[in-house]
Design an enzyme around this catalytic site. Sequence first.
Site, PDB file in Angstrom:
ATOM      1  N   TYR A   1       0.830  -1.204   0.000  1.00 56.98           N
ATOM      2  CA  TYR A   1       0.000   0.000   0.000  1.00 56.98           C
ATOM      3  C   TYR A   1       0.863   1.252   0.000  1.00 56.98           C
ATOM      4  CZ  TYR A   1      -3.612   3.335   1.383  1.00 56.98           C
ATOM      5  OH  TYR A   1      -4.470   4.410   1.437  1.00 56.98           O
TER       6      TYR A   1
ATOM      7  N   LYS B   1       0.927   4.150  -2.963  1.00 60.14           N
ATOM      8  CA  LYS B   1       0.587   5.549  -2.710  1.00 60.14           C
ATOM      9  C   LYS B   1       1.809   6.457  -2.850  1.00 60.14           C
ATOM     10  CE  LYS B   1      -3.808   5.019  -1.935  1.00 60.14           C
ATOM     11  NZ  LYS B   1      -4.827   5.587  -2.842  1.00 60.14           N
TER      12      LYS B   1
END
Length: 290
Positions: free
Chosen positions: A155, A159
């Site tokens: 993740y 991002k």
Amino acid sequence: MAHPLDNLVITGACGGLGRALASAALARGAKVSKVALVGLDRGVLETLAASAPQRCAIYTPDVSDGAAMQAMAGDWMARFGVPDAVIANAGVAGGFDTAQAADLAVFRRMLEINLLGVAATFQPFVQPMRERGHGVLVGIASIAGRRGMPGNGAYCASKGGLIRYLQSLRAELRGSGLTVCTVSPGYLRTQLTAGNQFLMPGLMGPETAAEAILQALAKGREQLVLPRRVGWLSNLLELLPEAWHDAILLRQPRKPRPGEAGATAIPGLGAAAPGGAASAADSPTETIAR
């Protein structure tokens, strides 16, 4: 400089921040006259659209599928014109363990949705917006993109990559009339954080975040951290030596991996997911406007 927000495209509109953004936009009535609702749960989108059926269209593509996103964009612009803002909000989250072979599929799918999906969302709209001379491209990144977190590498990488992609796109579009806005929320009270057992400073409701985002876009903002104090906290932590920073984070429980209790489903992961369970959104999707 004020920016018009009369025509919006919102991905990930089925839940969490995306649903809050769509609800807030539709509630503004004449201020936001047309909204494209893009997501995988048709039932949720139909409920949203019921409040303003003449001002909405529903689309259910996989955001990482470039051809499907081009079809969606073409249909929307043919019916409602070039949007004032495209909000690439669709995203997934889940824990990740490099030692587990099955988790490589998690990493790949998270990059496809969280990073490639944003580029695929923007691509069909860039040239039409440029020819018109104005528009806003909005990427929903995360404070997690600023620094790697133990057990959350996929993740954070997706991002972090998104933040750098948006920086590149912003530079490319300087002088074109287009604005690129990077939104970096901290922790929002949504399904993606429901299974978290670790400390979530500045936990914020999605409705509050949605209003702040729409206000920032109307003002032409290029950067937004929500809430602001979480950005300050992140900046302060960056001043610590790496070993100290890691020691603080290692004390926190890990984010659940797909297949573990508290984990959220990742659409398209299917049988490759740890535990072998396919999500309800793994079935083929179609691009339909109604």
